[in-house]
Design a protein around this motif. Structure first.
Motif, PDB file in Angstrom:
ATOM      1  N   TYR A 161       0.843  -1.199   0.000  1.00  0.00           N
ATOM      2  CA  TYR A 161       0.000   0.000   0.000  1.00  0.00           C
ATOM      3  C   TYR A 161       0.878   1.249   0.000  1.00  0.00           C
ATOM      4  CZ  TYR A 161      -3.263   3.569   1.593  1.00  0.00           C
ATOM      5  OH  TYR A 161      -4.009   4.705   1.700  1.00  0.00           O
ATOM      6  N   THR A 166      -1.939   4.138  -4.680  1.00  0.00           N
ATOM      7  CA  THR A 166      -3.005   3.141  -4.478  1.00  0.00           C
ATOM      8  C   THR A 166      -4.370   3.817  -4.448  1.00  0.00           C
ATOM      9  OG1 THR A 166      -1.460   1.861  -3.146  1.00  0.00           O
ATOM     10  CG2 THR A 166      -3.776   1.243  -3.029  1.00  0.00           C
ATOM     11  N   GLN A 167      -5.305   3.229  -5.230  1.00  0.00           N
ATOM     12  CA  GLN A 167      -6.686   3.713  -5.232  1.00  0.00           C
ATOM     13  C   GLN A 167      -7.531   2.868  -4.276  1.00  0.00           C
ATOM     14  OE1 GLN A 167      -8.072   3.748  -9.241  1.00  0.00           O
ATOM     15  NE2 GLN A 167      -6.527   5.216  -9.944  1.00  0.00           N
ATOM     16  N   ASP A 170      -8.103  -0.890  -5.331  1.00  0.00           N
ATOM     17  CA  ASP A 170      -6.929  -1.729  -5.593  1.00  0.00           C
ATOM     18  C   ASP A 170      -6.721  -2.737  -4.459  1.00  0.00           C
ATOM     19  OD1 ASP A 170      -6.566  -0.296  -7.868  1.00  0.00           O
ATOM     20  OD2 ASP A 170      -4.939   0.967  -7.083  1.00  0.00           O
ATOM     21  N   ASN A 203      -8.540  -1.110   1.624  1.00  0.00           N
ATOM     22  CA  ASN A 203      -7.898  -1.950   0.594  1.00  0.00           C
ATOM     23  C   ASN A 203      -7.571  -3.343   1.138  1.00  0.00           C
ATOM     24  OD1 ASN A 203      -6.939   1.074   0.133  1.00  0.00           O
ATOM     25  ND2 ASN A 203      -7.118   0.067  -1.858  1.00  0.00           N
TER      26      ASN A 203
END
Length: 414
Positions: A161, A166-167, A170, A203
Motif C-alpha cells: 500500500y 493506491t486507489q 486496488d 484496501n
C-alpha cells in the motif's frame, strides 16, 4: 515432705496472695479518693473566681487532660506480622528489612506502570474497528496465527500500500502490522466456527474478501465484510400467531386446576363476544383439567386474545393460546349411495348389492366344506368373508362333560 506440711505450705501461700490483693485494692481506693478530693478543690476554686477566669481555667484543665497525638507522614510503613516474626527469631535485622523495602518499592512501581501501559495498548489494539471482515466455516482447530499466516502468505504477491499511487478499489498485500484485531469467539474452550479480523485500511478488506473459498485446515473459508448482512434469512414481516389456521374458537392450555368459567370469561371478555365456554373438568371433583375452548362470535376475538400480552397469564401461570378447530365450518362430504339405499363399497368379484353370489363361470356349488366335524355346510351358513358363522360353528362343537375328570398324569415328588 509429708502431706500435712504440703497443706500448711499451700495455706500460707494462699494467705499471702489474699493479703497482696487486699493491699492493692486499698492503694487503688486511696488514689481514687485523692483524685476526687483534688477535683473538688479545683471546682471550689472555679466557683470563687469570675466567670471569665472560670472558663479559662476549665479550658486549660481540659487541654492538660487531653493527650496530643502527633502523626509523622514521612515515617515508613509499619512492619508486617511476618517481618515481626523474622525479627523476633533473629533471622533478619531491621537494617536489612529497610534496605529490602527501599529496593522493592521502585521496582514494584515500574512493574505496575509497565502493566498499565500494556493494558492500555491492548485496549487500544483490541477496540473494534469499522474496517474489518467476518470469516466463517472455520474448523475447530483454527488459531489466530493460522488466520494471520493465511492472509499474509496468500497476498504476498500483491503490491504494498502507498498513499500516493493506491486507489480505493486496488488490492494490496496484507502484512501482520496491518491487522489491528483478531477476535475468535469461543464457547467452553472451543471456537464457534467464525472470527472477526480488523484492518487499518479498506484496501486490506477488499484483499481479504478476494481470498474467500480458500482452503484452511480442510475447510473452504467464507470471508465477507463485517458490516454486510447479505444472505441472512429475512425475518417474517407478520408475526405467526398460531400454528393452526384462524378460527372463531380459542384453545387455552396450561390452566390451573382452580380455574373456573367465570374467571375465563372475565379474563377474555375484552377480546370479543364470548358465545360459549367449554372447559374440561374432572368427574369426581369438578375442577378444571387444564384446558378449555372459548367460542367467540367471530375470528376477531381469538386474534385479539393471541395478540394481547395481558391474556397470556392467569393465576400466575403462563397460558398456551392457539386457534381451535371450528367443527361447524367443517365441510361434510357424503358418499354416493346406490338405488337400493346401501352405500357403495368394494366387494369381491361376483357379489352384488344384496349379497347374492353370481360367479362368471356359471358353476355355483351349493355346499362348501367347513373343516369342522359338521362336514359340508350350506352357503347360507357361511359369513361374507367365506368363513363359517360363529353360531353354526358352536352348534357343531363337541359338548364338554360337567362331571369330575380323573387325573391321568404322574405325580412327581421333588
Amino acid at each position: 515432705m509429708s502431706e500435712s506440711e504440703l497443706k500448711i505450705a499451700k495455706k500460707e501461700k494462699k494467705e499471702k496472695k489474699e493479703k497482696k490483693e487486699k493491699k492493692e485494692k486499698k492503694e487503688k481506693k486511696e488514689k481514687k479518693e485523692k483524685k476526687d478530693k483534688k477535683q473538688e478543690d479545683q471546682d471550689n476554686e472555679l466557683e470563687d473566681t469570675k466567670p471569665t477566669e472560670k472558663k479559662e481555667k476549665s479550658k486549660k484543665r481540659k487541654a492538660d487532660d487531653l493527650e496530643e497525638i502527633e502523626i509523622n507522614l514521612d515515617e515508613k510503613t509499619p512492619l508486617s506480622k511476618k517481618e515481626q516474626r523474622l525479627l523476633k527469631k533473629g533471622k533478619i535485622t531491621l537494617e536489612e528489612l529497610q534496605e529490602r523495602k527501599s529496593l522493592d518499592a521502585p521496582a514494584i512501581d515500574e512493574e505496575e506502570e509497565k502493566r498499565k501501559e500494556e493494558e492500555g495498548d491492548k485496549k487500544v489494539h483490541q477496540e473494534k474497528s469499522k474496517i474489518g471482515v467476518w470469516v466463517g466455516n472455520l474448523s475447530y482447530e483454527t488459531t489466530k496465527d493460522d488466520l494471520i499466516n493465511l492472509l499474509t502468505s496468500k497476498s504476498s504477491h500483491l503490491p504494498d500500500y502507498s498513499a500516493e499511487s493506491t486507489q480505493e478499489s486496488d488490492l494490496v498485500s496484507i502484512k501482520e502490522k496491518d491487522i489491528t484485531r483478531v477476535n475468535i469467539p469461543k464457547k467452553s474452550n472451543k471456537i464457534k466456527g467464525f472470527a472477526y479480523i480488523d484492518f487499518k485500511r479498506q484496501n486490506h478488506v477488499l484483499t481479504a474478501i478476494s481470498l474467500s473459498e480458500t482452503d484452511l485446515n480442510g475447510r473452504k473459508l467464507l470471508i465477507k465484510d463485517a458490516h454486510s448482512f447479505e444472505g441472512r434469512p429475512e425475518k417474517p414481516k407478520e408475526e405467526v400467531l398460531s400454528k393452526n389456521p384462524p378460527s372463531r374458537i380459542l384453545f387455552v392450555g396450561n390452566l390451573s386446576f382452580d380455574t373456573t368459567q367465570e374467571l375465563l370469561e372475565e379474563h377474555f371478555r375484552h377480546c370479543g363476544d364470548i358465545v360459549k365456554i367449554r372447559m374440561a373438568t374432572f368427574e369426581d371433583t369438578g375442577k378444571c383439567k387444564g384446558f378449555a375452548f372459548l367460542d367467540f362470535r367471530d375470528e376477531e376475538g381469538p386474534t385479539a386474545a393471541l395478540k394481547d400480552k395481558s391474556c397470556r397469564k392467569l393465576i400466575n401461570r403462563p397460558l398456551r393460546l392457539e386457534f381451535g378447530e371450528d367443527r361447524s365450518a367443517r365441510r361434510v362430504i357424503k358418499k354416493p349411495t346406490t338405488e337400493e339405499g346401501e352405500s357403495r363399497r368394494e366387494r369381491p368379484n361376483g357379489f352384488q348389492a344384496k349379497g347374492t353370489f353370481q360367479p362368471k363361470t356359471g358353476f355355483q356349488p351349493k355346499q362348501q366344506y367347513s373343516g369342522n366335524r359338521g362336514g359340508y355346510q350350506s352357503r347360507d351358513d357361511m359369513a361374507g368373508n367365506n368363513r363359517v358363522k360363529s353360531s353354526v360353528a358352536l352348534a357343531s362343537a363337541p359338548r364338554q362333560s360337567a362331571a369330575f375328570v380323573e387325573p391321568k398324569g404322574k405325580k412327581v415328588k421333588f
